[in-house]
Design an enzyme around this catalytic site. Structure first.
Site, mmCIF file in Angstrom:
data_model
loop_
_atom_site.group_PDB
_atom_site.id
_atom_site.type_symbol
_atom_site.label_atom_id
_atom_site.label_comp_id
_atom_site.label_asym_id
_atom_site.label_seq_id
_atom_site.Cartn_x
_atom_site.Cartn_y
_atom_site.Cartn_z
ATOM 1 N N ALA A 75 43.026 42.690 36.592
ATOM 2 C CA ALA A 75 44.029 43.559 35.974
ATOM 3 C C ALA A 75 43.910 44.998 36.463
ATOM 4 C CB ALA A 75 43.907 43.503 34.456
ATOM 5 N N THR A 76 42.703 45.456 36.741
ATOM 6 C CA THR A 76 42.543 46.835 37.221
ATOM 7 C C THR A 76 43.303 47.023 38.524
ATOM 8 O OG1 THR A 76 40.433 47.245 36.117
ATOM 9 C CG2 THR A 76 40.867 48.514 38.111
ATOM 10 N N ASN A 155 43.194 46.928 23.770
ATOM 11 C CA ASN A 155 41.905 46.250 23.888
ATOM 12 C C ASN A 155 40.918 46.608 22.789
ATOM 13 O OD1 ASN A 155 42.422 48.635 25.562
ATOM 14 N ND2 ASN A 155 40.231 48.584 25.959
ATOM 15 N N GLN A 183 45.342 41.903 27.407
ATOM 16 C CA GLN A 183 44.808 41.342 26.155
ATOM 17 C C GLN A 183 45.808 40.407 25.476
ATOM 18 O OE1 GLN A 183 41.736 41.712 25.142
ATOM 19 N NE2 GLN A 183 41.056 43.399 26.438
ATOM 20 N N SER A 203 45.132 39.210 33.569
ATOM 21 C CA SER A 203 43.899 38.805 34.209
ATOM 22 C C SER A 203 43.414 37.456 33.679
ATOM 23 C CB SER A 203 42.868 39.901 33.925
ATOM 24 O OG SER A 203 41.603 39.460 34.224
ATOM 25 N N THR A 244 42.946 37.493 51.975
ATOM 26 C CA THR A 244 42.896 36.037 51.841
ATOM 27 C C THR A 244 42.948 35.636 50.377
ATOM 28 O OG1 THR A 244 41.636 35.832 53.866
ATOM 29 C CG2 THR A 244 41.454 34.004 52.309
ATOM 30 N N CYS A 330 27.178 55.987 21.948
ATOM 31 C CA CYS A 330 25.826 56.522 22.031
ATOM 32 C C CYS A 330 25.045 55.971 23.216
ATOM 33 C CB CYS A 330 25.056 56.260 20.744
ATOM 34 S SG CYS A 330 25.254 57.627 19.616
#
Lengths: 406, 138
Positions: A75-76, A155, A183, A203, A244, A330
């Protein structure tokens, strides 16, 4: 049924591959290894046939023509190809793109790149429930606007944007509409005709298929859409994406789409019942908040903030047994919490306190019951340890304290 | 990112969680961090007035596992030390003891700040001048 640990509830990140998909792919590694572009021998023909069939299966799931499917690495890449490809192809018409602040980084960062090379991008804010404001969208369109890029399902919070209404606005104003539906495809009915979509990225690995393969839908009729290739080479995929073909990946993607087509409706129903059970039980805790619109939402997703406990600390209480994800950043060097939750107007404290649950095809009720217990126990334990919880209980106004920011 | 065993141990069995009576003259309280940053630590010491030795220490922490472990460890180290000895606790000692990775060093800095803030609170309550603290980078 016996409970097997650890439990995977991070299906928005990726999904396990369906064994039926693997079975379909296996012959295409060793035995039927040909290059689908080899036009002059049987190895190539076998591979080409497999790619054609996969393309049909993928197209069918989204109501497209097989010729409208451009296979990519995921998907990117499809997001990049759609945005940069339209920007280049339609540069004589305009240079303005409209998107929104809760898009995936693959869209946002591509838009930033386009800004650097001379494009103009409007980033629409979302409302407190995560939906865009259609009036703002319409007002943002100028005579230079060439593309609206708004995601289908989010997402992090699972919120579904009003795709039909967006496409109607796009049509009316003669602007193309691209949606990142990574998603949503395979989880809820997505139909490029009924939804009025011109370009769409999705994707395989988010829908029980293999990693490393995705697709960009590019409309061929009413209007005929073209994108400038971002990968030069042998002119594969109607010249829009050289390289390919990933034959086993495409076979697996096709099989995953076929399974989704047959099972999506029952699966969505089953998962929304489990998701609602999880959410209702966790909301019995004090000071718990669901993030995002709960009516326009993917059936397998929920995102909850547990105020006065920190998300990463919370996950540590059960991450040996349960895999979820948190809006607390974090673990990242930036220490910035989720930009999606912040875009909803959540304070950083609530964004730090959030967990995202992504249920999937193999999630069982026993797993949900175990998760409810584990999370409730950990939230209560950490609140006993939390100075903020103590202050809250004593009626101290935490917002009025002058905290030393670092 | 995997946590060290010591962090997991402090997180699972935190030492000295609780609250001391902050109205008492021999109790010093340090509250550091900010909710928006994802870490708030409150560390308290109770000083024996005769000997000047820290006889009890308690904490409550809102934060990740490393923040909880850093404050739990700090309270362990504080007990039995004189106030001057407590001033000498350095965040790098905490990093070393807990094997904190670089992204978690700020948790140890916060714990050191909390110790110093608690000592200063105790000093001010008892008529001593506040100590100038060197600012460490979080």
């Amino acid at each position: 049924m016996e409970l097997k640990l650890p439990i995977y509830l991070d299906n928005n990140a990726t999904t396990p591959m369906d064994p039926r998909v693997l079975e379909a792919m296996l012959p295409y590694f060793v035995e039927k290894f040909g290059n689908s572009a080899s036009r002059n021998h049987s190895f190539g023909w076998v591979a080409e046939e497999a790619v054609d069939y996969g393309r049909e299966q993928v197209a069918k799931l989204i109501g497209a023509d097989p010729k409208e499917i451009i296979f990519t690495s995921g998907a990117t890449e499809a997001d990049n190809l759609a945005l940069k490809g339209v920007y280049e192809m339609y540069s004589s018409k305009g240079n303005h793109i409209i998107t929104c602040t809760t898009e995936h980084k693959a869209v946002l960062d591509t838009c930033k790149h386009i800004e650097k090379i001379g494009g103009e991008v409007t980033y629409l804010d979302v409302q407190a429930d995560g939906l865009i404001d259609l009036k703002q969208l319409e007002a943002a369109i100028t005579d230079k606007t060439i593309l609206i890029a708004i995601m289908y399902g989010n997402n992090e919070i699972g919120v579904i944007q009003p795709v039909k209404e967006i496409s109607a606005i796009a049509r009316k104003r003669g602007v193309l509409f691209f949606t990142d539906a990574t998603q949503a495809v395979g989880k809820i009915p997505v139909d490029v005709q009924a939804d009025g979509i011109d370009l769409m990225a999705f994707s395989a690995h988010k829908m029980y298929g293999p990693k490393g393969v995705g697709a960009l839908y590019v409309r061929r009729k009413n209007p005929r859409v073209k994108v400038t290739a971002q990968m030069d080479g042998g002119g594969h995929e109607r010249g829009m994406r050289s390289g390919t073909m990933n034959v086993p990946g495409i076979v697996g993607f096709g099989k995953a789409c076929e399974i989704a087509m047959n099972e999506m409706e029952a699966e969505a129903k089953r998962l929304s019942i489990l998701r609602d059970k999880l959410e209702t039980s966790l909301m019995e805790l004090e000071e718990a908040y669901v993030n995002g619109n709960v009516e326009h939402r993917l059936p397998h997703v929920c995102n909850i903030s547990f105020k006065y406990v920190e998300g990463e600390g919370l996950m540590m209480g059960f991450n040996k047994n349960i895999a979820v994800s948190s809006g607390s950043a974090c673990t990242s060097a930036s220490l910035e919490p989720s930009y999606v939750l912040k875009a909803l107007g959540l304070g950083d404290d609530l964004a730090h306190s959030s967990l995202r649950f992504g249920l999937g095809r193999y999630t069982t009720e026993a797993e949900i019951d175990f998760t409810i217990d584990a999370i409730k126990t950990t939230v209560l334990k950490l609140r006993e340890m939390s100075p903020l919880w103590e202050m809250f209980k004593e009626g101290v106004d935490i917002g009025a304290i002058e905290w030393a920011h670092h | 990112m995997a946590y060290s065993e010591k962090v997991i141990d402090h997180y699972s069995n935190p030492k000295n969680v609780g609250t001391l009576d902050k109205s008492k003259n021999n109790v010093g309280t340090g509250l550091v961090g900010a909710p928006e940053c994802g870490d708030v630590m409150r560390l308290q010491i109770e000083v024996d007035e005769e000997s000047g030795i820290i006889k009890d220490a308690k904490f409550k922490t809102f934060g990740c596992g490393s923040a909880i472990a850093s404050s739990s460890l700090a309270t362990e180290w504080l007990k039995g030390k004189s106030v001057d000895e407590a001033m000498a606790i350095d965040n790098m000692d905490i990093v070393e003891e807990l094997n904190l990775p670089p992204v978690k060093i700020h948790c140890s800095v916060l714990a050191e700040d909390a110790i110093k803030a608690a000592i200063n609170d105790y000093r001010v309550k008892n008529g001593m001048p506040e100590l100038e603290l060197e600012g460490k980078k979080h």
